[in-house]
Scaffold this motif. Structure first.
Motif, PDB file in Angstrom:
ATOM      1  N   ASN A  30      22.817  42.071 -87.715  1.00  0.00           N
ATOM      2  CA  ASN A  30      21.567  42.737 -88.115  1.00  0.00           C
ATOM      3  C   ASN A  30      21.642  44.232 -87.842  1.00  0.00           C
ATOM      4  N   VAL A  31      22.158  44.616 -86.680  1.00  0.00           N
ATOM      5  CA  VAL A  31      22.264  46.028 -86.312  1.00  0.00           C
ATOM      6  C   VAL A  31      23.239  46.737 -87.243  1.00  0.00           C
ATOM      7  N   GLY A  64      22.303  40.819 -79.220  1.00  0.00           N
ATOM      8  CA  GLY A  64      21.465  41.660 -80.070  1.00  0.00           C
ATOM      9  C   GLY A  64      20.726  42.726 -79.288  1.00  0.00           C
ATOM     10  N   LYS A  65      20.139  42.343 -78.159  1.00  0.00           N
ATOM     11  CA  LYS A  65      19.423  43.314 -77.320  1.00  0.00           C
ATOM     12  C   LYS A  65      20.373  44.381 -76.793  1.00  0.00           C
ATOM     13  N   LEU A 109      22.345  50.032 -77.020  1.00  0.00           N
ATOM     14  CA  LEU A 109      23.434  50.985 -77.243  1.00  0.00           C
ATOM     15  C   LEU A 109      23.143  51.876 -78.446  1.00  0.00           C
ATOM     16  N   SER A 110      22.601  51.293 -79.475  1.00  0.00           N
ATOM     17  CA  SER A 110      22.272  52.051 -80.678  1.00  0.00           C
ATOM     18  C   SER A 110      21.200  53.109 -80.371  1.00  0.00           C
ATOM     19  N   GLU A 111      20.203  52.744 -79.570  1.00  0.00           N
ATOM     20  CA  GLU A 111      19.156  53.694 -79.184  1.00  0.00           C
ATOM     21  C   GLU A 111      19.735  54.832 -78.366  1.00  0.00           C
ATOM     22  N   ILE A 112      20.633  54.511 -77.436  1.00  0.00           N
ATOM     23  CA  ILE A 112      21.263  55.549 -76.609  1.00  0.00           C
ATOM     24  C   ILE A 112      22.066  56.497 -77.488  1.00  0.00           C
ATOM     25  N   ASP A 113      22.807  55.937 -78.432  1.00  0.00           N
ATOM     26  CA  ASP A 113      23.634  56.732 -79.330  1.00  0.00           C
ATOM     27  C   ASP A 113      22.765  57.651 -80.194  1.00  0.00           C
TER      28      ASP A 113
END
Length: 103
Positions: free
Chosen positions: A39-40, A90-91, A96-100
């Motif tokens: 999904n990400v 998923g979490k 990680l995506s938010e941090i990036d």
């Protein structure tokens, strides 16, 4: 622990985890890679580039949607048993995506 310990004693011939001998009698469609992780990736790219799958020629890369990355590889019990792990992956990837994105 992500895999629960309520053994059935049954070994489904198509289930990838059949060596545990705790399968259900019904096979289910499951993503090769965590659905939450896909999904990400799909959210960022709209499609997923894959290679090395049995239905692709040896060096071919193909862009496909998440719905096409499934196969009958787990029984319904193992699919259900692993759902907590899928959610955790998923979490983790979302964090990680938010941090990036905030870096």
């Amino acid at each position: 622990m992500f895999i629960k310990n309520n053994k059935t004693g049954f070994k489904h011939e198509k289930c990838f985890l059949n060596s545990r001998r705790d399968c259900s009698s019904k096979i289910s469609r499951e993503h090769y890679i965590s659905s939450k992780l896909l999904n990400v990736i799909e959210r960022q790219n709209k499609t997923i580039d894959v290679a090395g799958l049995s239905w692709l020629s040896k060096e071919k890369i193909k862009s496909i949607g998440k719905a096409n990355l499934v196969s009958n590889i787990l029984c319904t019990k193992h699919n259900s048993d692993l759902s907590d792990l899928d959610s955790s992956i998923g979490k983790f990837v979302e964090y990680l995506s938010e941090i990036d994105c905030n870096a």
